[in-house]
Scaffold this motif. Structure first.
Motif, PDB file in Angstrom:
ATOM      1  N   GLU A 154       0.869  -1.184   0.000  1.00 41.76           N
ATOM      2  CA  GLU A 154       0.000   0.000   0.000  1.00 41.76           C
ATOM      3  C   GLU A 154       0.904   1.231   0.000  1.00 41.76           C
ATOM      4  N   VAL A 155       0.862   1.991  -1.064  1.00 41.43           N
ATOM      5  CA  VAL A 155       1.819   3.085  -1.267  1.00 41.43           C
ATOM      6  C   VAL A 155       1.084   4.378  -1.623  1.00 41.43           C
ATOM      7  N   ARG A 156       1.869   5.400  -1.923  1.00 37.75           N
ATOM      8  CA  ARG A 156       1.294   6.696  -2.254  1.00 37.75           C
ATOM      9  C   ARG A 156       0.836   6.745  -3.713  1.00 37.75           C
ATOM     10  N   ASP A 157       0.014   7.715  -4.006  1.00 34.56           N
ATOM     11  CA  ASP A 157      -0.503   7.912  -5.361  1.00 34.56           C
ATOM     12  C   ASP A 157       0.650   8.157  -6.324  1.00 34.56           C
ATOM     13  N   PRO A 158       0.712   7.430  -7.449  1.00 40.08           N
ATOM     14  CA  PRO A 158       1.849   7.581  -8.364  1.00 40.08           C
ATOM     15  C   PRO A 158       1.979   8.980  -8.971  1.00 40.08           C
ATOM     16  N   LEU A 159       0.867   9.643  -9.236  1.00 40.54           N
ATOM     17  CA  LEU A 159       0.934  11.013  -9.747  1.00 40.54           C
ATOM     18  C   LEU A 159       1.580  11.936  -8.719  1.00 40.54           C
ATOM     19  N   GLU A 160       1.246  11.712  -7.445  1.00 44.26           N
ATOM     20  CA  GLU A 160       1.824  12.502  -6.361  1.00 44.26           C
ATOM     21  C   GLU A 160       3.336  12.264  -6.265  1.00 44.26           C
ATOM     22  N   LEU A 161       3.754  11.017  -6.464  1.00 44.64           N
ATOM     23  CA  LEU A 161       5.186  10.695  -6.418  1.00 44.64           C
ATOM     24  C   LEU A 161       5.948  11.383  -7.554  1.00 44.64           C
ATOM     25  N   ILE A 162       5.372  11.376  -8.740  1.00 46.78           N
ATOM     26  CA  ILE A 162       6.014  12.044  -9.880  1.00 46.78           C
ATOM     27  C   ILE A 162       6.143  13.539  -9.612  1.00 46.78           C
ATOM     28  N   ASP A 163       5.070  14.145  -9.106  1.00 47.75           N
ATOM     29  CA  ASP A 163       5.105  15.583  -8.781  1.00 47.75           C
ATOM     30  C   ASP A 163       6.182  15.877  -7.739  1.00 47.75           C
ATOM     31  N   GLU A 164       6.317  15.008  -6.755  1.00 45.84           N
ATOM     32  CA  GLU A 164       7.292  15.226  -5.700  1.00 45.84           C
ATOM     33  C   GLU A 164       8.716  15.156  -6.237  1.00 45.84           C
ATOM     34  N   ILE A 165       8.980  14.195  -7.101  1.00 43.94           N
ATOM     35  CA  ILE A 165      10.311  14.091  -7.708  1.00 43.94           C
ATOM     36  C   ILE A 165      10.648  15.357  -8.485  1.00 43.94           C
ATOM     37  N   GLU A 166       9.669  15.833  -9.243  1.00 41.16           N
ATOM     38  CA  GLU A 166       9.918  17.025 -10.062  1.00 41.16           C
ATOM     39  C   GLU A 166      10.073  18.273  -9.196  1.00 41.16           C
ATOM     40  N   ASP A 167       9.256  18.399  -8.159  1.00 41.42           N
ATOM     41  CA  ASP A 167       9.287  19.604  -7.322  1.00 41.42           C
ATOM     42  C   ASP A 167      10.512  19.645  -6.414  1.00 41.42           C
ATOM     43  N   ILE A 168      10.805  18.525  -5.744  1.00 42.20           N
ATOM     44  CA  ILE A 168      11.891  18.521  -4.753  1.00 42.20           C
ATOM     45  C   ILE A 168      13.255  18.309  -5.403  1.00 42.20           C
ATOM     46  N   LEU A 169      13.336  17.391  -6.337  1.00 44.97           N
ATOM     47  CA  LEU A 169      14.631  17.076  -6.960  1.00 44.97           C
ATOM     48  C   LEU A 169      14.915  17.930  -8.194  1.00 44.97           C
ATOM     49  N   LYS A 170      13.920  18.693  -8.630  1.00 40.61           N
ATOM     50  CA  LYS A 170      14.082  19.549  -9.814  1.00 40.61           C
ATOM     51  C   LYS A 170      14.542  18.724 -11.013  1.00 40.61           C
ATOM     52  N   LEU A 171      13.861  17.605 -11.207  1.00 40.35           N
ATOM     53  CA  LEU A 171      14.210  16.673 -12.269  1.00 40.35           C
ATOM     54  C   LEU A 171      12.949  16.318 -13.042  1.00 40.35           C
ATOM     55  N   ASP A 172      12.911  16.660 -14.320  1.00 37.86           N
ATOM     56  CA  ASP A 172      11.741  16.317 -15.127  1.00 37.86           C
ATOM     57  C   ASP A 172      11.595  14.804 -15.222  1.00 37.86           C
ATOM     58  N   CYS A 173      10.350  14.322 -15.161  1.00 39.25           N
ATOM     59  CA  CYS A 173      10.086  12.888 -15.201  1.00 39.25           C
ATOM     60  C   CYS A 173       9.372  12.514 -16.494  1.00 39.25           C
ATOM     61  N   ALA A 174       9.807  11.414 -17.100  1.00 31.17           N
ATOM     62  CA  ALA A 174       9.172  10.874 -18.291  1.00 31.17           C
ATOM     63  C   ALA A 174       8.772   9.431 -17.994  1.00 31.17           C
ATOM     64  N   PRO A 175       7.550   9.188 -17.502  1.00 34.60           N
ATOM     65  CA  PRO A 175       7.144   7.818 -17.187  1.00 34.60           C
ATOM     66  C   PRO A 175       7.221   6.915 -18.416  1.00 34.60           C
ATOM     67  N   VAL A 176       7.849   5.761 -18.240  1.00 38.42           N
ATOM     68  CA  VAL A 176       7.940   4.758 -19.304  1.00 38.42           C
ATOM     69  C   VAL A 176       6.936   3.650 -19.041  1.00 38.42           C
ATOM     70  N   THR A 177       6.788   3.272 -17.760  1.00 38.44           N
ATOM     71  CA  THR A 177       5.715   2.348 -17.371  1.00 38.44           C
ATOM     72  C   THR A 177       4.835   3.043 -16.343  1.00 38.44           C
ATOM     73  N   TRP A 178       3.584   2.545 -16.217  1.00 36.78           N
ATOM     74  CA  TRP A 178       2.653   3.140 -15.248  1.00 36.78           C
ATOM     75  C   TRP A 178       1.908   2.022 -14.529  1.00 36.78           C
ATOM     76  N   PRO A 179       1.777   2.138 -13.188  1.00 35.68           N
ATOM     77  CA  PRO A 179       1.183   1.045 -12.430  1.00 35.68           C
ATOM     78  C   PRO A 179      -0.330   0.970 -12.568  1.00 35.68           C
ATOM     79  N   VAL A 180      -0.826  -0.259 -12.510  1.00 34.91           N
ATOM     80  CA  VAL A 180      -2.262  -0.507 -12.425  1.00 34.91           C
ATOM     81  C   VAL A 180      -2.527  -1.044 -11.021  1.00 34.91           C
ATOM     82  N   GLY A 181      -3.023  -0.170 -10.142  1.00 35.38           N
ATOM     83  CA  GLY A 181      -3.284  -0.562  -8.774  1.00 35.38           C
ATOM     84  C   GLY A 181      -2.030  -0.573  -7.915  1.00 35.38           C
TER      85      GLY A 181
END
Length: 538
Positions: A154-181
């Motif tokens: 049970e983890v955090r929302d994947p969209l929220e994780l992507i936003d956090e990486i971009e906001d805190i690490l200042k690193l643009d993210c390009a998802p290659v795979t995306w989780p289902v559930g």
């Protein structure tokens, strides 16, 4: 393990360099870094089955955790080097300590690689150590691949994780795979490039099983068995396609954009995708900056830099291995080159390659490879070995420690052995060792308390020395230098009781408190006080 570096003699140097991939795995502690390392080795064919960091219960240990203290505590406290071949590429994989107390070892490793694989715990997101390590990668413009791990929980929302990486690490993210559930409702990941669903099945700890592929986003299996997760996935993928950065290889190589993968390392899920991305996208060896010029990897002359020293990898032989990154040219057994710090000729006759503590001799290696040089104190971190002109490769830093201790022997008759052991541990960078000019006993400096625990354990198990550590009245150690030789001589005479030399012989001022440090800096304007020292500079 047989050497992976032996090649057809007709193969050219540029071809051999082009097939090298040298990268480090970085993360905050407990994100799953060592587990992922094991699985990459397994899928790369280097080992048959993966150990586990829980191995202290099963007597099966992670390949990269070779030190006894690592096996007992289930953590990585020293960087490991592993080489294997996969799909025509020679992979040099460096596992690094995740614990912040061993950050210096990780910083040194990051100077020796061309790419990084960042592991993030999907339940915790971006953590403190990840931020620090990404700053080092950003300074070197190191390309970063991101693996978001533990999606089977049970983890955090994947969209929220992507936003956090971009906001805190200042690193643009390009998802290659995306989780289902996620958790018990984790169905797998959808490959956004291939338009295929990779079905999740908990792994059996082998590389033999094939991942089932489902075509399309609306496969009946997903709709029937995971209706809620599928509906959420459809909404998220639409947002990702509209808002996320598309993968751009040049932006990735520049360190500005990171391809992102989701999975579960413990269940062998998503690991193949990571390995394929490293082979396909990670750069071959890159040019190395020297003060004189840029050193190209396919230059004929051999050039290498020592970024790590490790003692007692083989407890039976009390060995000392210098880890050297080849920056240009090729190594051949018996190669003669110049050791620039001493100016003397050196013969490299018994270089080795690694699978953690397992090693084999090799007759040749190329730019990008990490080789081990048996060493009896001649080589230090930061040393450059070259066949060509004198080149000062840009540095490997030491940082001013934050905690200071003195060793206390439980057997006073072992004092001589203790001093020798501490000198060796200081030279390999396990801890910083300062010897006061007035010979009052070695002072040890560290970033965190765990370093002292590791040193105590290694002293007992590797050197048979029983020691503990007491506090010492040192607030800060700053390295000192001056262009004014007369001023430096006066400074030495006036402050001899507060000066010490580190394991490389560099002079440091040991301030007992903040006030004394400030007064000394003000009193001696001709003296420069440094919180970092480039390794190799004395």
């Amino acid at each position: 393990m047989s050497s992976t570096a032996t090649v057809n003699t007709a193969t050219s140097l540029p071809q051999e360099v082009a097939r090298r991939r040298t990268f480090a795995i970085i993360s905050h502690p407990d994100a799953g870094k060592t587990t992922l390392t094991e699985k990459l080795l397994m899928y790369g064919g280097a080992i048959r089955s993966a150990g586990t960091v829980k191995g202290k219960k099963s007597n099966q240990f992670a390949t990269s955790d070779w030190m006894e203290v690592e096996k007992q505590r289930g953590i990585s406290v020293a960087s490991s080097v592993m080489q294997f071949e996969h799909e025509g590429c020679v992979i040099n994989l460096l596992d690094t300590p995740g614990h912040q107390d061993f950050s210096e070892d990780t910083y040194r490793v990051l100077t020796a690689v061309d790419a990084a694989l960042m592991v993030i715990d999907a339940a915790k997101g971006v953590e403190a150590q990840t931020i620090k390590l990404l700053e080092v990668c950003r300074l070197r413009k190191t390309p970063v691949i991101t693996f978001i791990n533990k999606m089977d929980r049970e983890v955090r929302d994947p969209l929220e994780l992507i936003d956090e990486i971009e906001d805190i690490l200042k690193l643009d993210c390009a998802p290659v795979t995306w989780p289902v559930g996620m958790g018990k409702q984790f169905a797998g990941v959808y490959d956004l490039h291939r338009h295929q669903m990779l079905k999740f099945t908990p792994g059996d700890n082998t590389a033999d099983s094939e991942v089932e592929v489902l075509d399309g986003e609306d496969h009946p299996y997903l709709v029937e068995h995971f209706p809620i997760a599928h509906a959420t996935f459809k909404e998220e993928v639409e947002i990702v396609r509209e808002a996320a950065s598309p993968f751009d290889h040049q932006a990735f190589l520049a360190g500005d954009l990171s391809p992102v993968f989701f999975g579960s390392a413990i269940n062998n899920f998503g690991v193949r995708d990571i390995l394929q991305a490293l082979v396909s996208w990670a750069p071959s060896p890159r040019p190395r900056e020297a003060r004189q010029r840029e050193v190209l990897p396919d230059e004929a002359d051999f050039t290498g830099i020592v970024f790590k020293i490790q003692a007692n990898m083989n407890p039976l032989h009390r060995d000392r291995i210098a880890f050297l990154r080849i920056c240009s040219g090729e190594y051949r057994q018996g190669l003669r080159a110049t050791h620039l710090r001493s100016g003397k000729s050196i013969k490299l006759d018994h270089a080795i390659t690694f699978m953690a503590q397992e090693r084999s001799h090799l007759s040749e290696a190329y730019a990008g490879d990490i080789i081990g040089i048996p060493n009896h104190g001649r080589l230090r971190i930061g040393d450059v070995i070259t066949q060509g002109e004198t080149l000062k490769l840009e540095g490997i830093p030491h940082f001013s420690p934050e905690i200071f201790r003195v060793a206390r022997l439980n057997d006073p008759l072992r004092a001589k052995q203790l001093n020798k052991a501490l000198q060796e541990l200081g030279e390999e960078g396990t801890i910083q060792v300062f010897e006061p000019l007035e010979k009052t006993g070695m002072v040890l400096g560290a970033v965190g308390q765990l370093q002292f625990e590791t040193v105590a354990h290694r002293l007992l198990t590797e050197y048979k020395i029983d020691a503990s550590f007491d506090s010492v009245p040192v607030h800060k150690a700053l390295w000192v230098s001056s262009a004014d030789a007369a001023a430096m001589k006066r400074f030495l005479q006036s402050n001899a009781s507060r000066l010490a030399r580190d394991a490389a012989g560099a002079l440091a001022f040991m301030a007992p408190n903040r006030s004394v440090l400030q007064l000394t800096i003000e009193k001696w304007p001709e003296i420069e006080f440094h919180s970092t020292r480039e390794v190799g500079a004395t």
